[in-house]
Design a protein around this motif. Structure first.
Motif, PDB file in Angstrom:
ATOM      1  N   LEU A   1       1.039  -1.223  -0.042  1.00 35.89           N
ATOM      2  CA  LEU A   1      -0.071  -0.028   0.199  1.00 35.89           C
ATOM      3  C   LEU A   1       0.662   1.137  -0.173  1.00 35.89           C
ATOM      4  N   GLY A   2       2.053   1.034   0.442  1.00 41.28           N
ATOM      5  CA  GLY A   2       2.869   2.313   0.405  1.00 41.28           C
ATOM      6  C   GLY A   2       4.241   2.070   1.220  1.00 41.28           C
ATOM      7  N   GLY A   3       5.055   2.902   0.954  1.00 44.14           N
ATOM      8  CA  GLY A   3       6.488   2.747   1.659  1.00 44.14           C
ATOM      9  C   GLY A   3       7.081   1.755   1.047  1.00 44.14           C
ATOM     10  N   ASP A   4       8.434   1.087   1.901  1.00 49.08           N
ATOM     11  CA  ASP A   4       9.109  -0.107   1.371  1.00 49.08           C
ATOM     12  C   ASP A   4       8.555  -1.444   1.706  1.00 49.08           C
ATOM     13  N   ALA A   5       7.954  -1.879   0.755  1.00 50.59           N
ATOM     14  CA  ALA A   5       7.237  -3.092   0.560  1.00 50.59           C
ATOM     15  C   ALA A   5       8.321  -4.177   1.142  1.00 50.59           C
ATOM     16  N   GLN A   6       9.398  -4.099   0.717  1.00 55.42           N
ATOM     17  CA  GLN A   6      10.158  -5.306   1.016  1.00 55.42           C
ATOM     18  C   GLN A   6      10.598  -5.324   2.473  1.00 55.42           C
ATOM     19  N   ALA A   7      10.592  -4.227   2.908  1.00 58.84           N
ATOM     20  CA  ALA A   7      11.178  -3.957   4.525  1.00 58.84           C
ATOM     21  C   ALA A   7      10.037  -4.409   5.497  1.00 58.84           C
ATOM     22  N   PHE A   8       8.771  -4.098   5.055  1.00 62.05           N
ATOM     23  CA  PHE A   8       7.621  -4.464   5.672  1.00 62.05           C
ATOM     24  C   PHE A   8       7.586  -6.099   5.571  1.00 62.05           C
ATOM     25  N   ILE A   9       7.723  -6.583   4.202  1.00 57.57           N
ATOM     26  CA  ILE A   9       7.612  -8.075   4.316  1.00 57.57           C
ATOM     27  C   ILE A   9       8.660  -8.638   5.370  1.00 57.57           C
ATOM     28  N   ALA A  10       9.984  -8.316   5.264  1.00 54.63           N
ATOM     29  CA  ALA A  10      10.901  -8.863   6.108  1.00 54.63           C
ATOM     30  C   ALA A  10      10.537  -8.700   7.579  1.00 54.63           C
ATOM     31  N   SER A  11      10.112  -7.397   8.033  1.00 56.38           N
ATOM     32  CA  SER A  11       9.269  -7.481   9.397  1.00 56.38           C
ATOM     33  C   SER A  11       8.364  -8.592   9.830  1.00 56.38           C
ATOM     34  N   ALA A  12       7.326  -8.506   8.716  1.00 60.75           N
ATOM     35  CA  ALA A  12       6.544  -9.513   9.053  1.00 60.75           C
ATOM     36  C   ALA A  12       6.664 -11.010   8.967  1.00 60.75           C
ATOM     37  N   LEU A  13       7.601 -11.322   8.337  1.00 58.51           N
ATOM     38  CA  LEU A  13       8.206 -12.676   8.292  1.00 58.51           C
ATOM     39  C   LEU A  13       8.902 -12.983   9.534  1.00 58.51           C
ATOM     40  N   HIS A  14       9.688 -11.908   9.897  1.00 53.19           N
ATOM     41  CA  HIS A  14      10.321 -12.144  11.263  1.00 53.19           C
ATOM     42  C   HIS A  14       9.380 -12.217  12.441  1.00 53.19           C
ATOM     43  N   GLU A  15       8.101 -11.516  12.443  1.00 53.46           N
ATOM     44  CA  GLU A  15       7.059 -11.726  13.445  1.00 53.46           C
ATOM     45  C   GLU A  15       6.602 -13.248  13.204  1.00 53.46           C
ATOM     46  N   ALA A  16       6.291 -13.545  11.938  1.00 49.52           N
ATOM     47  CA  ALA A  16       5.661 -14.934  11.714  1.00 49.52           C
ATOM     48  C   ALA A  16       6.761 -16.062  12.305  1.00 49.52           C
ATOM     49  N   GLU A  17       7.934 -15.832  12.059  1.00 47.60           N
ATOM     50  CA  GLU A  17       8.684 -16.743  12.638  1.00 47.60           C
ATOM     51  C   GLU A  17       8.792 -16.888  14.132  1.00 47.60           C
ATOM     52  N   ALA A  18       8.477 -15.806  14.794  1.00 55.32           N
ATOM     53  CA  ALA A  18       8.428 -15.792  16.250  1.00 55.32           C
ATOM     54  C   ALA A  18       7.107 -16.526  16.563  1.00 55.32           C
ATOM     55  N   VAL A  19       6.123 -16.289  16.029  1.00 54.38           N
ATOM     56  CA  VAL A  19       4.775 -17.037  16.190  1.00 54.38           C
ATOM     57  C   VAL A  19       5.236 -18.420  16.019  1.00 54.38           C
ATOM     58  N   ALA A  20       5.679 -18.940  15.127  1.00 52.97           N
ATOM     59  CA  ALA A  20       6.091 -20.355  14.792  1.00 52.97           C
ATOM     60  C   ALA A  20       6.950 -20.869  16.026  1.00 52.97           C
ATOM     61  N   LYS A  21       7.688 -20.064  16.505  1.00 49.42           N
ATOM     62  CA  LYS A  21       8.336 -20.604  17.583  1.00 49.42           C
ATOM     63  C   LYS A  21       7.750 -20.447  19.029  1.00 49.42           C
ATOM     64  N   HIS A  22       6.986 -19.435  19.296  1.00 48.34           N
ATOM     65  CA  HIS A  22       6.369 -19.146  20.522  1.00 48.34           C
ATOM     66  C   HIS A  22       4.880 -19.224  20.653  1.00 48.34           C
ATOM     67  N   GLY A  23       4.323 -19.052  19.414  1.00 44.94           N
ATOM     68  CA  GLY A  23       2.806 -18.848  19.648  1.00 44.94           C
ATOM     69  C   GLY A  23       2.477 -17.379  19.687  1.00 44.94           C
ATOM     70  N   THR A  24       1.138 -17.044  19.861  1.00 44.95           N
ATOM     71  CA  THR A  24       0.596 -15.652  20.007  1.00 44.95           C
ATOM     72  C   THR A  24      -0.597 -15.743  20.462  1.00 44.95           C
ATOM     73  N   ARG A  25      -1.024 -14.480  21.003  1.00 41.74           N
ATOM     74  CA  ARG A  25      -2.127 -14.039  21.533  1.00 41.74           C
ATOM     75  C   ARG A  25      -2.772 -12.995  20.577  1.00 41.74           C
ATOM     76  N   PRO A  26      -4.030 -12.912  20.558  1.00 36.96           N
ATOM     77  CA  PRO A  26      -4.672 -12.090  19.633  1.00 36.96           C
ATOM     78  C   PRO A  26      -4.073 -10.467  20.119  1.00 36.96           C
TER      79      PRO A  26
END
Length: 203
Positions: A160-185
């Motif tokens: 939608l705007g800004g640096d898409a690749q940086a956004f994806i990298a950050s989102a991917l990092h967070e998704a890996e954290a969920v895979a490791k530790h789970g998450t809450r809403p």
């Protein structure tokens, strides 16, 4: 290389099946983690899509919601319909029941298909329960569809705007954290935004 506690699938081809991949399936011995690491090196967007399909569907939705809500804090004010959809999504995150599930989907029908809130609301709707009208015989959603829409929502937000690749990298990092530790809403985000009266708004 250890597998992730949150992910219960063991073979990469199990994830590929949820992604509706028909050809070039990974070999049976290829694990979810090994396939992810390969994709991460070559194509982060594909890696994100793969990992989100591997997550349990509620964890995938919680991750997507947290990512989109965080991004919305630095985005232009939403339209009225977009804000109503965000509020309905937040209601479902706080209380997951049939009413809030259907409300999120219904509110999202008024906004553009390429907005992340619409895809996220779709992920919520397809996360469990019947997708038929409330007074009709139950129809169950296609397996993996909620995860697919959760991933789509985050990728839509990235572009939608800004640096898409940086956004994806950050989102991917967070998704890996969920895979490791789970998450809450996560329900934080703009609570009292003033809706826009023109244009589509952005996530």
């Amino acid at each position: 290389m250890t597998e992730w506690p949150t992910i219960h699938l063991t073979q990469a081809r199990q994830v590929a099946a949820l992604m509706d991949q028909k050809t070039a399936l990974p070999a049976p011995e290829v694990t979810v983690r090994a396939r992810f690491e390969e994709l991460k090196r070559d194509n982060p967007s594909q890696a994100l899509n793969f990992l989100v399909h591997a997550l349990p569907r509620l964890e995938a939705i919680y991750w997507a919601a947290g990512t989109i809500m965080a991004a919305s804090q630095s985005s232009p004010p939403p339209t009225g319909d977009q804000q109503a959809t965000r509020e309905a999504i937040r209601s479902w995150l706080e209380q997951q029941d049939e009413r809030t599930r259907r409300l999120a989907y219904d509110r999202a029908q008024a906004i553009a298909r390429d907005l992340p809130e619409r895809s996220l609301a779709g992920a919520i709707f397809y996360s469990g329960g019947s997708i038929a009208p409330a007074d009709a015989a139950p129809i169950l959603p296609i397996p993996g569809l909620a995860n697919r829409l959760a991933a789509t929502a985050v990728l839509q937000a990235a572009y939608l705007g800004g640096d898409a690749q940086a956004f994806i990298a950050s989102a991917l990092h967070e998704a890996e954290a969920v895979a490791k530790h789970g998450t809450r809403p996560k329900t934080e985000g703009p609570e009292n935004e003033s809706p826009r009266t023109d244009g589509r708004g952005a996530a």
